[in-house]
Design an enzyme around this catalytic site. Structure first.
Site, short mmCIF file in Angstrom:
data_model
loop_
_atom_site.label_atom_id
_atom_site.label_comp_id
_atom_site.label_asym_id
_atom_site.label_seq_id
_atom_site.Cartn_x
_atom_site.Cartn_y
_atom_site.Cartn_z
N THR A 4 79.73 -52.69 29.54
CA THR A 4 80.12 -51.85 28.89
C THR A 4 81.31 -52.16 28.06
OG1 THR A 4 80.50 -49.75 27.64
CG2 THR A 4 81.34 -50.03 29.80
N THR B 132 78.79 -46.60 25.35
CA THR B 132 77.67 -46.82 26.20
C THR B 132 77.04 -46.40 27.91
OG1 THR B 132 77.16 -49.40 25.38
CG2 THR B 132 76.54 -49.44 27.73
N1 ASP Z 1 78.13 -53.50 25.02
C1 ASP Z 1 77.93 -52.59 23.88
C2 ASP Z 1 77.04 -53.88 22.95
O1 ASP Z 1 77.50 -54.34 22.58
C3 ASP Z 1 78.52 -51.86 23.57
C4 ASP Z 1 79.38 -51.00 24.39
O2 ASP Z 1 79.05 -51.14 25.84
O3 ASP Z 1 80.31 -50.12 24.12
O4 ASP Z 1 76.18 -53.66 22.10
#
Ligand code: ASP
Length: 323
Positions: A241, A190
């Site tokens: 993230t 992300t």
């Molecule tokens: N936090 C994001 C989600 O759960 C994914 C990520 O940050 O890698 O959609």
């Protein structure tokens, strides 16, 4: 007469110094996701690419801040650069859900007004963070999802693309591996940005394709204000993230701000506690970037690594990936 002239010059220099000291120095912090970011898994060539793109994202945001632009414009500029880059899990190159489709989430928050905007589960909006900004600026709502968000974007004149625009072979192969259970989770990250501008205003934004192989319709923390993104001039700006379900349950982004306001913790104490103690004890893997109103930075993560970097007035962009 000479003496008077000299004193006047001295007073003038003192006033200039005072004005300069009063002016906030700008700071921009970005992340490109936390996860299996280890020296063993990221080749030297890939590292150079990440280094280059993260630097470009910082430079794009810094260009805004150094010319007196707002923290909101800066976080959008930095994120848009990463949305267009297939290295990251946002916009082009985002991960596939369990149906083999790409659904994108993004959010933004203005620390000065506490206004916020978000889009979730969108499939044809080229820059989800731009759409989130438009929801904040030009609608009566905070969050819009799916077809309704796409229709809103269309009316607003935001660029729409065919879903194939987001496709990359690398993300597709990653999807196939996770589907075949050869890999447990994805590697792509992300993206997020937090900024402080010269007027002392904080902003935060996050953009993602979510978790690889997520269920069709699943929404993570990234578009949820208070979970994945939060900004308040009274405390800090945060972009998260990681495993979104944990970030939602713990209202992570808001919690950093709340701990600072209610407990008087520093940004590093608050962010460090939440990531390395609270989330870690629950098995919630991930990290965050946070920036306070004085320009102090915190970038904790409890995963193997996190793509991250910052630039502040008068400094060079600094990029980090591993522990
Ligand atoms: N936090 C994001 C989600 O759960 C994914 C990520 O940050 O890698 O959609």
């Amino acid at each position: 007469m000479k003496k008077l002239k000299l004193s006047l010059i001295l007073v003038f220099i003192l006033i200039l110094n005072f004005v300069y000291a009063q002016q906030t120095r700008y700071v921009l912090v970005i992340h490109g996701g936390a996860g299996n970011v280890t020296p063993e898994r990221i080749t030297h060539e890939k590292r150079a690419l990440y280094q280059q793109k993260l630097t470009e994202a910082l430079e794009a945001g810094e260009k805004v801040l150094s010319s007196g632009g707002s923290s909101l414009d800066a976080v959008v500029a930095a994120i848009q650069l990463m949305e267009q880059c297939p290295l990251f899990n946002s916009g082009k190159g985002a991960v596939f859900n369990s149906e083999g489709k790409i659904e994108l989430d993004a959010s933004i928050m203005d620390g000065k007004t506490l206004k916020a905007g978000a889009v979730a589960g969108v499939t044809i909006i080229k820059s989800p963070v731009e759409a989130a900004r438009r929801v904040m600026d030009s609608s009566a709502h905070v969050m819009m999802a799916g077809a309704g968000a796409e229709e809103f974007a269309r009316i607003q004149g935001i660029e729409l693309v065919d879903p194939s625009y987001f496709y990359t072979e690398e993300s597709w192969q990653e999807y196939l591996k996770v589907k075949a259970k050869i890999e447990k989770d994805g590697r792509k990250g992300t993206v997020g940005a937090v900024a402080l501008d010269i007027n002392g205003n904080l902003a935060a934004a996050t953009s993602t394709g979510g978790m690889v192989y997520k269920k069709f319709g699943r929404i993570g923390d990234s578009p949820i204000i208070g979970a994945g993104t939060y900004a308040n001039n009274e405390s800090c700006a945060v972009s998260c993230t990681g495993h979104g379900e944990f970030f939602i349950r713990n209202s992570v982004a808001f919690d950093v701000s709340a701990r600072m306001q209610y407990l008087g913790e520093s940004v590093d104490q608050a962010a460090g506690y939440i990531v390395n103690e609270k989330l870690k004890s629950q098995g919630g893997s991930g990290g965050l970037i946070a920036l306070d109103k004085e320009g102090n930075i915190s970038m904790p993560f409890n995963a193997a690594g996190m793509f991250r970097g910052y630039v502040s007035e008068g400094g060079k962009p600094q990029i980090f990936m591993f522990r």
